[in-house]
Scaffold this motif. Sequence first.
Motif, PDB file in Angstrom:
ATOM      1  N   VAL A 128      -1.665  -0.475   6.185  1.00  0.00           N
ATOM      2  CA  VAL A 128      -0.617  -0.984   5.292  1.00  0.00           C
ATOM      3  C   VAL A 128      -1.114  -2.233   4.574  1.00  0.00           C
ATOM      4  CG1 VAL A 128       1.658  -2.068   5.228  1.00  0.00           C
ATOM      5  CG2 VAL A 128       1.303  -0.007   6.593  1.00  0.00           C
ATOM      6  N   LYS A 129      -1.790  -3.110   5.321  1.00  0.00           N
ATOM      7  CA  LYS A 129      -2.312  -4.346   4.727  1.00  0.00           C
ATOM      8  C   LYS A 129      -3.338  -4.023   3.637  1.00  0.00           C
ATOM      9  CE  LYS A 129      -5.731  -6.507   6.337  1.00  0.00           C
ATOM     10  NZ  LYS A 129      -6.724  -7.197   7.189  1.00  0.00           N
ATOM     11  N   SER A 130      -4.217  -3.068   3.922  1.00  0.00           N
ATOM     12  CA  SER A 130      -5.241  -2.693   2.942  1.00  0.00           C
ATOM     13  C   SER A 130      -4.597  -2.125   1.685  1.00  0.00           C
ATOM     14  CB  SER A 130      -6.199  -1.664   3.551  1.00  0.00           C
ATOM     15  OG  SER A 130      -6.885  -2.215   4.657  1.00  0.00           O
ATOM     16  N   GLY A 131      -3.561  -1.290   1.879  1.00  0.00           N
ATOM     17  CA  GLY A 131      -2.851  -0.727   0.732  1.00  0.00           C
ATOM     18  C   GLY A 131      -2.150  -1.804  -0.083  1.00  0.00           C
ATOM     19  N   PHE A 132      -1.549  -2.779   0.621  1.00  0.00           N
ATOM     20  CA  PHE A 132      -0.863  -3.874  -0.061  1.00  0.00           C
ATOM     21  C   PHE A 132      -1.845  -4.706  -0.877  1.00  0.00           C
ATOM     22  CE2 PHE A 132       0.087  -8.450   0.167  1.00  0.00           C
ATOM     23  CZ  PHE A 132       1.232  -8.496  -0.610  1.00  0.00           C
ATOM     24  N   LEU A 133      -2.997  -5.016  -0.288  1.00  0.00           N
ATOM     25  CA  LEU A 133      -4.001  -5.818  -0.989  1.00  0.00           C
ATOM     26  C   LEU A 133      -4.529  -5.082  -2.218  1.00  0.00           C
ATOM     27  CD1 LEU A 133      -6.024  -7.322   2.003  1.00  0.00           C
ATOM     28  CD2 LEU A 133      -4.373  -8.478   0.527  1.00  0.00           C
ATOM     29  N   ALA A 134      -4.711  -3.766  -2.084  1.00  0.00           N
ATOM     30  CA  ALA A 134      -5.197  -2.986  -3.229  1.00  0.00           C
ATOM     31  C   ALA A 134      -4.160  -2.983  -4.351  1.00  0.00           C
ATOM     32  CB  ALA A 134      -5.506  -1.561  -2.786  1.00  0.00           C
ATOM     33  N   THR A 135      -2.880  -2.851  -3.978  1.00  0.00           N
ATOM     34  CA  THR A 135      -1.806  -2.822  -4.979  1.00  0.00           C
ATOM     35  C   THR A 135      -1.659  -4.161  -5.682  1.00  0.00           C
ATOM     36  OG1 THR A 135      -0.593  -1.147  -3.735  1.00  0.00           O
ATOM     37  CG2 THR A 135       0.657  -2.421  -5.339  1.00  0.00           C
ATOM     38  N   ILE A 136      -1.624  -5.229  -4.887  1.00  0.00           N
ATOM     39  CA  ILE A 136      -1.388  -6.542  -5.483  1.00  0.00           C
ATOM     40  C   ILE A 136      -2.584  -6.993  -6.313  1.00  0.00           C
ATOM     41  CG2 ILE A 136      -2.273  -8.116  -3.690  1.00  0.00           C
ATOM     42  CD1 ILE A 136       0.427  -9.639  -4.032  1.00  0.00           C
ATOM     43  N   SER A 137      -3.791  -6.560  -5.914  1.00  0.00           N
ATOM     44  CA  SER A 137      -4.973  -6.887  -6.705  1.00  0.00           C
ATOM     45  C   SER A 137      -4.881  -6.240  -8.085  1.00  0.00           C
ATOM     46  CB  SER A 137      -6.241  -6.416  -5.984  1.00  0.00           C
ATOM     47  OG  SER A 137      -6.397  -7.101  -4.759  1.00  0.00           O
TER      48      SER A 137
END
Length: 200
Positions: A128-137
């Motif tokens: 979930v954290k990796s997905g969030f970081l990819a989205t916010i980036s």
Amino acid sequence: RMQSLVRSLDEGLLLLDEHGTIVLANPVAGFLLGLTETELLGQPAAKLAETNDTLRALLVPLAEANMAGDAVPDPVFTFPHQGDAPHYQLSISPIEPFGPAAASRPATPAGYILCLRNVSIFKKLDEVKSGFLATISHELKTPLASIKLSLMLMQNERTDAAERQRLTAGIGEETQRLLNMVGQLIDVARLDAGAGIKLN
């Protein structure tokens, strides 16, 4: 009582003696390996691994550590044949020799304990954290592009005062949007480091 405690653990547990024979296996370990306690106990682990892919994979870190003489790593294994494919982290600990064996072979372990700990929730949180970081980036690009365009228009001599004011207001809004995103990234970094999020 000790046997009851071992059997009730929610972690998979295998105990190998100095010859690599399985002398203890709790129900979770048997479930993950697809073997019963009877099929495991008293059997050489290496021999069982010839026909059991899961056990063979679990023994690889032990063999590599023995050859390298280093501490055993803690790899994470996925069990796709078990429902929602849980993730288990393997830790291998040497058993210290005792009695006459300790005096004759002090540097040789009396066996190994293989422990499988369910880390599925941590694995999912990491995903979930990796997905969030990819989205916010990806989302960071939008306000940055808007600010860049606004600055280019403001530098144009043909842009009148009213339009400059509108562009300035837009830059302020996009800057605040960026600050909010950076704040979210800082919160994620704090969680990743084990610190809590400060609530307002």
